[in-house]
Write an enzyme that holds these catalytic residues in place. Structure first.
Site, short mmCIF file in Angstrom:
data_model
loop_
_atom_site.label_atom_id
_atom_site.label_comp_id
_atom_site.label_asym_id
_atom_site.label_seq_id
_atom_site.Cartn_x
_atom_site.Cartn_y
_atom_site.Cartn_z
N GLU A 181 0.80 -1.22 0.00
CA GLU A 181 0.00 0.00 0.00
C GLU A 181 0.84 1.28 0.00
OE1 GLU A 181 -4.15 -1.48 2.01
OE2 GLU A 181 -2.66 -0.64 3.37
N GLU A 250 -7.24 -7.36 -1.22
CA GLU A 250 -7.90 -7.19 0.08
C GLU A 250 -9.34 -6.76 -0.12
OE1 GLU A 250 -5.96 -4.82 3.03
OE2 GLU A 250 -4.02 -5.83 2.79
#
Length: 817
Positions: A181, A250
């Site tokens: 991320e 995710e």
């Protein structure tokens, strides 16, 4: 004796056997390719460090039964290398064993090495000793950091290579991840961030794992990295190159929880809608984050201010129980998606708008094979959709799956799986008898520390996160003749968090803590001073270190620079900031490991006059574990804030006195786009009341429970409880097969409600509608009473005639296990 020719044949046979188990994993613009075949892959996150090794086989098997193809896990650097160059891969940190159990179950592994993980894990998974290395800058183009990151990443890859766990060597690892991320904040790191992410890609490639590398939330991921999506919805995501597949690493099945927050939930109808929408939009890999959330044992929770429970409203709850209807409804979804695997990965796609927010997405191969997604994007109205001469009832904001473009086998909003309501039951045979001991503070309350400094130090750098606690100690000499003298003065402290306890002349004058989101706060409390020498002792405590955001690693804690002042007569200030300050890291009980039942501490535990609401107190008791397989929890209602150990093993921090706000728990509507503030429950209640006690932490004999109570509580209210299914409900349409289960050795003892017709209400509040078949209750009792599982065909033949012939009939059942 084996002759040369036979020996050669034997070697060849063994080599062939080994090579046959090896897998070639590549990718193209449609999908991950395994042994030449494009695959639809459904994965679920289970973090080995958030459960116990004894739990792993059951968790993985339940994931497999739920239709999962792969298990996804991070690697937690700070757990494995708590001190520089000293490693721990034992117990629930034995990720090699975890991967082998996944392999034995016949599942793949997605290994997210990071080694930055975020994951609501302490310091994002980084060891705090990194922060203490001179000249280091984390997650940027810094040679010192890159050298440490490469050393650890190379170690992990070497370990999986040694055990032949990569797919080309016959192992289950089909995907690996570097970084995590970073794209969310790369702009804040400037040019150094771009150079760093290119270095990450080059370093990962040099490790020669021969399976695809991914970078999640990294729009500019360099080749050959695959950039992927994280979020509640990823159907609009587009990979940064046409040669890579659309992957969702995710899909947040729920949300994490902080102290002072209510319980988050994400409706399964919304999760299923998001998944179906993703596959309908060309996605071929989807991972649930989390499939099992688990527990932040020890001091592993990040934040700051994240709870010990990491339940995440996942398909498997914190303790490993199946969460229904989420687990079952998603299992049915996986089955429907898998029926179209070849079509989704090889077929041509075309979407036709049917009007009124209705659309059909058709995947087809040479017009000989096809599969369809029928979508109703309207958030208010159900619709009758006509397609290919057939009419389908598609509820609002839902997707129907038609694997042959004819028959509907699944709809994201039509939940036919049972709802299981779990109950916590006190262990009747266990009455806790407590002993106690005050934390020894004669040294710190009188200014005796381990080292000193002429300034107020930052806590994280000073402690290296060896403990939540850092003592700041100084003294001041006051004179009655001074113009500032006043017997009662205010002590004012500016701190960067997270919790502060202030003592003046051996007496606690007050405590304070920050609110979530802003951890700096000002503490001010009246204190009684004396003419002459006065001791000032400040205990600063952290509660998890930051794990997310640009430069999160630089977030500070403690009384860093202060100021610390006494406010005297006429508001005249006596500045103590530049005094000589003594320091001590940790508690005496913590350092002597008083929580270990086998250790000899030379302590005499008090057994009389159990103190209530007494801060800085250790409590000790023993308990017996009940028979059976039900999950075990500790109900800590009545306690304040502290830490708990069972037989010397930490079950984590506790803070049941921190209540969620009274507001924010509104009715939940799956038809509205989800965010983490919606569908909340338990407003005005403790953010966490129950704490997981893994069975592997206990023994058949007496078990020792030790609590350290920081702010004051009532241990007489503490109890041991089991978690099990209490009530099972279902509400399914005619033509379905109703399957009910008590999920274990228990059986159905009572059918509280059963109606086949047009019943109304929901679980816990069912009532009969205007019509029903008269024999419904008798049919369900006969099928289920005395059994742990039962199955019923929901048809008119099974339940007999009713007056609902012109209506869509349903069967509603509520049963007790």
């Amino acid at each position: 004796m084996v002759g040369p020719s036979r020996a050669l044949l034997l070697v060849i046979a063994i080599a062939c056997c080994l090579s046959s188990s090896a897998m070639n994993v590549t990718y193209d613009g449609r999908a991950i390719i395994i042994d030449g075949q494009r695959r639809v892959l459904i994965s679920g996150s289970i973090h080995y460090a958030r459960s116990t090794a004894e739990m792993w086989p059951d968790l993985i098997q339940k994931a497999k039964e739920g239709g999962v193809d792969a298990i996804d896990t991070y690697i937690f650097w700070n757990a494995h290398e708590p001190s520089r160059g000293e490693y721990n891969f034992e117990g629930n940190l034995n990720f090699i064993k975890f991967i082998k159990i996944v392999q034995d179950a016949g599942l793949y592994v997605v290994l997210r090495i990071g080694p930055y993980v975020c994951a609501e894990w302490n310091y994002g998974g980084f060891p705090v000793w990194l922060h203490q290395i001179p000249g280091i800058e984390l997650r940027t183009n810094n040679d010192i950091f890159k050298a440490e990151m490469q050393t650890f990443t190379t170690l992990i890859v070497s370990m999986i290579k040694k055990e032949k766990l990569l797919a080309p060597e016959g192992g289950p690892v089909i995907i690996t991840q570097i970084e995590n991320e970073y794209g969310n904040f790369i702009k804040k790191y400037g040019d150094s961030g771009k150079k760093y992410i290119q270095w990450c890609a080059d370093m990962a490639k040099s490790l020669n794992v021969n399976v695809p590398w991914i970078m999640c939330q990294q729009a500019d991921a360099p080749s050959p990295m695959i950039n992927t999506c994280n979020g509640f919805y990823c159907h609009k995501f587009k990979p940064n190159r046409p040669s890579i597949p659309k992957m969702w690493t995710e899909n947040w099945t729920g949300w994490f929880k902080g102290w002072g927050e209510s319980q988050p939930h994400r409706p399964v109808e919304d999760v299923a809608y998001a998944v179906a929408n993703f596959f309908a939009s060309g996605g071929t890999f989807q991972n649930y984050y989390m499939y099992h959330g688990g527990t932040n044992f020890g001091r592993t929770s990040g934040g700051p201010y994240l709870t010990t429970s990491y339940d995440y409203d996942a398909p498997l709850d914190e303790y490993g129980n199946i969460r229904q209807p989420k687990w079952g409804h998603l299992k049915q979804l996986h089955s429907a998606i898998k029926m179209m695997e070849k079509i989704l990965t090889y077929g041509e796609v075309n979407t036709t708008q049917l009007g009124n927010a209705l659309a059909v997405t058709k995947f087809s191969i040479n017009e000989t094979s096809s599969g369809c997604f029928l979508t109703n994007a309207n958030q208010s109205n159900d619709a009758n959709a006509t397609y290919n001469g057939n009419t389908y009832l598609v509820p609002s904001r839902s997707i129907s799956i038609l694997p042959d473009c004819e028959k509907e086998v699944y709809n994201t909003a039509k939940v036919t799986t049972q709802t299981s309501l779990m109950v916590n039951k006190p262990v009747k045979s266990t009455k806790l008898s407590w002993k106690w001991h005050s934390e020894i503070m004669e040294d710190t309350l009188n200014g005796k520390g381990s080292f000193s400094n002429e300034s107020l130090l930052e806590q994280i750098m000073t402690t290296g996160d060896a403990s939540d606690y850092l003592w700041y100690m100084t003294s001041v000499t006051l004179n009655k003749s001074s113009t500032s003298w006043r017997k009662k003065m205010n002590l004012r402290v500016k701190t960067k968090g997270h919790i502060l306890h202030a003592y003046v002349n051996n007496r606690l004058i007050g405590s304070g803590y920050a609110t979530k989101g802003s951890y700096k706060f000002d503490f001010e409390q009246e204190a009684e001073l004396r003419d002459g020498h006065n001791f000032i002792t400040l205990l600063s405590a952290t509660d998890g270190l930051a794990n997310y955001g640009a430069f999160f690693d630089l977030q500070k804690a403690g009384i860093d620079g202060g100021p610390v002042e006494l406010i005297g007569n006429g508001k005249e200030k006596i500045d103590l900031t530049k005094n000589k300050w003594s320091y001590k890291i940790g508690l005496n009980g913590e350092m002597s490991k008083i929580y270990l039942p086998s250790a000899s501490h030379g302590l005499n535990w008090n057994s009389d006059r159990l103190p209530i609401n007494k801060s800085m107190t250790w409590y000790k008791t023993t308990f017996e574990v009940p028979d059976g397989n039900d999950s075990l929890v500790l109900d800590l209602q009545g306690m304040g804030k502290g830490h708990a150990w069972v037989n010397g093993q930490s079950i984590g921090r506790y803070w049941p006195s921190f209540l969620a706000a009274d507001s924010g728990c509104e009715p939940c509507d799956y038809r509205q786009k989800y965010d983490s503030d919606k569908c909340r429950t338990e407003c005005g209640m403790p953010s966490q009341r129950w704490y997981h006690v893994p069975k592997s932490f206990t023994t058949k004999g007496p078990n020792t429970l030790i609590l350290f109570e920081e702010v004051g509580g009532d241990p007489s209210q503490v109890s041991l409880q089991t978690v099990t299914i209490g009530t099972v409900c279902a509400n399914v349409v005619e033509g379905s097969i109703l399957e009910l289960s008590c999920q274990g050795s228990r059986s159905f003892s009572k059918i509280q409600f059963a109606s086949f017709g047009n019943p109304e209400g929901s679980c816990g509040s069912f009532k009969k509608g205007s019509c029903e078949a008269p024999d419904a209750l008798a049919v369900v009792k006969k099928a289920c009473i005395g059994r742990s599982n039962c199955s019923i065909n929901v048809t008119a033949n099974a339940f007999g005639p009713s007056e609902c012939s012109d209506l869509s009939r349903r069967l509603a059942v509520q049963a007790i296990c």
